[in-house]
Design a protein around this motif. Structure first.
Motif, PDB file in Angstrom:
ATOM      1  N   UNK A 202       1.264   9.797   5.052  1.00  0.00           N
ATOM      2  CA  UNK A 202       2.523  10.840   4.961  1.00  0.00           C
ATOM      3  C   UNK A 202       3.850   9.806   5.352  1.00  0.00           C
ATOM      4  N   UNK A 203       4.853  10.315   4.958  1.00  0.00           N
ATOM      5  CA  UNK A 203       6.387   9.567   5.134  1.00  0.00           C
ATOM      6  C   UNK A 203       6.549   9.796   6.567  1.00  0.00           C
ATOM      7  N   UNK A 204       7.208   8.549   7.086  1.00  0.00           N
ATOM      8  CA  UNK A 204       7.482   8.496   8.637  1.00  0.00           C
ATOM      9  C   UNK A 204       6.364   7.756   9.443  1.00  0.00           C
ATOM     10  N   UNK A 205       5.227   7.556   8.805  1.00  0.00           N
ATOM     11  CA  UNK A 205       4.053   7.123   9.584  1.00  0.00           C
ATOM     12  C   UNK A 205       4.368   5.579   9.912  1.00  0.00           C
ATOM     13  N   UNK A 221       6.783  -1.608  10.716  1.00  0.00           N
ATOM     14  CA  UNK A 221       7.517  -0.909   9.487  1.00  0.00           C
ATOM     15  C   UNK A 221       7.209   0.570   9.257  1.00  0.00           C
ATOM     16  N   UNK A 222       7.609   1.393   8.623  1.00  0.00           N
ATOM     17  CA  UNK A 222       7.253   2.791   8.459  1.00  0.00           C
ATOM     18  C   UNK A 222       7.139   3.108   6.952  1.00  0.00           C
ATOM     19  N   UNK A 223       6.201   4.185   6.675  1.00  0.00           N
ATOM     20  CA  UNK A 223       6.262   4.711   5.493  1.00  0.00           C
ATOM     21  C   UNK A 223       7.619   5.453   4.995  1.00  0.00           C
ATOM     22  N   UNK A 224       8.123   5.048   3.998  1.00  0.00           N
ATOM     23  CA  UNK A 224       9.275   5.598   3.567  1.00  0.00           C
ATOM     24  C   UNK A 224       9.202   6.614   2.199  1.00  0.00           C
ATOM     25  N   UNK A 235      -7.175   3.268  -9.634  1.00  0.00           N
ATOM     26  CA  UNK A 235      -7.403   4.523  -8.473  1.00  0.00           C
ATOM     27  C   UNK A 235      -6.581   4.159  -7.322  1.00  0.00           C
ATOM     28  N   UNK A 236      -5.283   3.748  -7.311  1.00  0.00           N
ATOM     29  CA  UNK A 236      -4.408   3.360  -6.138  1.00  0.00           C
ATOM     30  C   UNK A 236      -3.336   4.236  -6.291  1.00  0.00           C
ATOM     31  N   UNK A 237      -2.242   4.410  -5.245  1.00  0.00           N
ATOM     32  CA  UNK A 237      -1.263   5.090  -5.215  1.00  0.00           C
ATOM     33  C   UNK A 237      -0.060   3.965  -4.481  1.00  0.00           C
ATOM     34  N   UNK A 238       1.119   4.152  -5.087  1.00  0.00           N
ATOM     35  CA  UNK A 238       2.044   3.162  -4.739  1.00  0.00           C
ATOM     36  C   UNK A 238       2.614   3.718  -3.469  1.00  0.00           C
ATOM     37  N   UNK A 239       2.948   2.927  -2.210  1.00  0.00           N
ATOM     38  CA  UNK A 239       3.612   3.536  -1.030  1.00  0.00           C
ATOM     39  C   UNK A 239       4.505   2.369  -0.727  1.00  0.00           C
ATOM     40  N   UNK A 240       5.899   2.958  -0.501  1.00  0.00           N
ATOM     41  CA  UNK A 240       6.742   2.057  -0.188  1.00  0.00           C
ATOM     42  C   UNK A 240       7.065   2.249   1.481  1.00  0.00           C
ATOM     43  N   UNK A 258      -1.568  -2.111   7.912  1.00  0.00           N
ATOM     44  CA  UNK A 258      -1.994  -1.128   8.418  1.00  0.00           C
ATOM     45  C   UNK A 258      -1.276   0.284   8.763  1.00  0.00           C
ATOM     46  N   UNK A 259      -1.545   1.284   7.990  1.00  0.00           N
ATOM     47  CA  UNK A 259      -0.734   2.561   8.273  1.00  0.00           C
ATOM     48  C   UNK A 259      -1.476   3.322   9.178  1.00  0.00           C
ATOM     49  N   UNK A 260      -0.644   3.575  10.539  1.00  0.00           N
ATOM     50  CA  UNK A 260      -1.485   4.392  11.555  1.00  0.00           C
ATOM     51  C   UNK A 260      -1.238   5.881  11.191  1.00  0.00           C
TER      52      UNK A 260
END
Length: 343
Positions: A202-205, A221-224, A235-240, A258-260
């Motif tokens: 999710x955005x903000x993680x 960092x954080x998910x934008x 089979x991937x999604x791009x995450x900024x 490592x996205x928490x």
């Protein structure tokens, strides 16, 4: 008589051997034990990413043509529209000169047809044809002049030349990248997350980033944002990911991300090395090993969250070792044990 003494000696040696075997087989096995401790556990989504500027663009060739000029401007500032390279346009300029000559000739023909039409020497259709021919030639000249712009490589934005590829004399292919232009700061990470993990993101993680260039450091960092459409082949999604502070990471560096997605602040933790599946071996107060099936939660890289099945004073064998089993006698390993093993 000698035979009797021989059998008695053999019996004595056998008794000694059996006694020694029983002694050594019943001797406690030294094991390394740890006690569970309280700490925070984090459930993370792992991905790999690349450091990129937030604003940047590629300068590509749209023609198959020889490179005649490229600026030596890596790292230097440029303005939007500034010419930073050129392709060989000699053939295109020759075509333009020919079209301009035709346009000049058709203009003369149009003036002549107009004069004759005014004196009613020629018909309206002859004048219309001359007018149409001249209009077409003017359009061809304008199109060719516009096409000459494709032979000039211009900076797409105000920024910095981040990288130059290609050399003068090479033939540029359509779509080949000759320059990377952008703003060196701020930076972001573009990560590829597997499709089975993307529902958790999710955005903000919060995110922890590590790079091989800085092995002893980690960066926050954080998910934008997340690209809505994934790649059906990879089979991937791009995450900024964006950095909340300045970072020593450089453009183009690869990173481990490592996205928490979930964090438990105070929970029981046991080293991952102690587990065989969901089982551990515990050294009881009676000196016997017993097997415990645990209810576990978050499995981290180094530690596992234990939801039930252990108390904080339990002595857990870590690491799990082949050859150990429930019911064996054991004792905590000492420094002497380690020294003997090493010798």
């Amino acid at each position: 008589m000698k035979r009797i003494r021989f059998f008695l000696a053999v019996a004595a040696l056998t008794a000694v051997a059996v006694g020694g075997y029983l002694f050594w087989s019943s001797r406690p096995v030294p094991v390394t034990v740890v006690q569970p401790h309280m700490g925070s556990a984090a459930d993370v989504v792992y991905a790999t990413g690349v450091v990129e500027p937030v604003r940047w663009a590629k300068v590509t060739s749209v023609l198959r043509e020889r490179i005649v000029e490229l600026c030596s401007c890596e790292g230097e500032p440029v303005e939007a529209g500034e010419v930073i390279g050129r392709l060989d346009s000699s053939a295109a300029r020759a075509t333009l000169a020919e079209l301009e000559a035709r346009a000049q000739l058709s203009e003369q023909e149009l003036e002549r047809a107009a004069g004759l039409f005014e004196r009613r020497v020629t018909s309206r259709s002859v004048f219309d044809k001359a007018e149409n021919d001249h209009s077409r030639n003017i359009a061809l000249v304008a199109a060719q002049r516009a096409r000459l712009g494709d032979y000039e490589l211009r900076a797409p934005m105000d920024g910095q030349v981040l990288r130059r590829d290609g050399e003068v004399g090479e033939v540029a292919e359509p779509g080949s990248v000759l320059f990377w232009v952008g703003q060196a700061r701020p930076l972001q990470i573009v990560a590829d997350v597997n499709e089975e993990d993307i529902p958790l993101v999710r955005a903000g993680q919060a995110t922890v980033v590590r790079a091989d260039a800085f092995p002893q450091a980690s960066f926050n960092a954080r998910v934008d944002r997340i690209t809505p459409k994934g790649d059906p082949v990879l089979k991937t999604y791009r995450v900024y990911l964006v950095f909340p502070q300045e970072t020593p990471l450089m453009i183009g560096m690869t990173s481990d991300v490592n996205i928490i997605v979930r964090e438990v602040p105070e929970t029981m933790l046991v080293p991952l090395a102690a587990f065989d599946g969901d089982k551990v071996l515990v050294l009881g107060t009676d000196g016997m090993l017993e097997e415990r099936m645990l209810e576990v939660g978050i499995r981290g890289v180094d530690e596992v969250e234990v939801l039930s099945g252990l108390t904080l004073d339990a002595r857990v064998v870590s690491p799990w070792a082949e050859g150990l089993a429930a019911g064996m006698r054991a004792r905590p390993a000492s420094v002497e044990d380690a020294g003997g093993t090493g010798g």
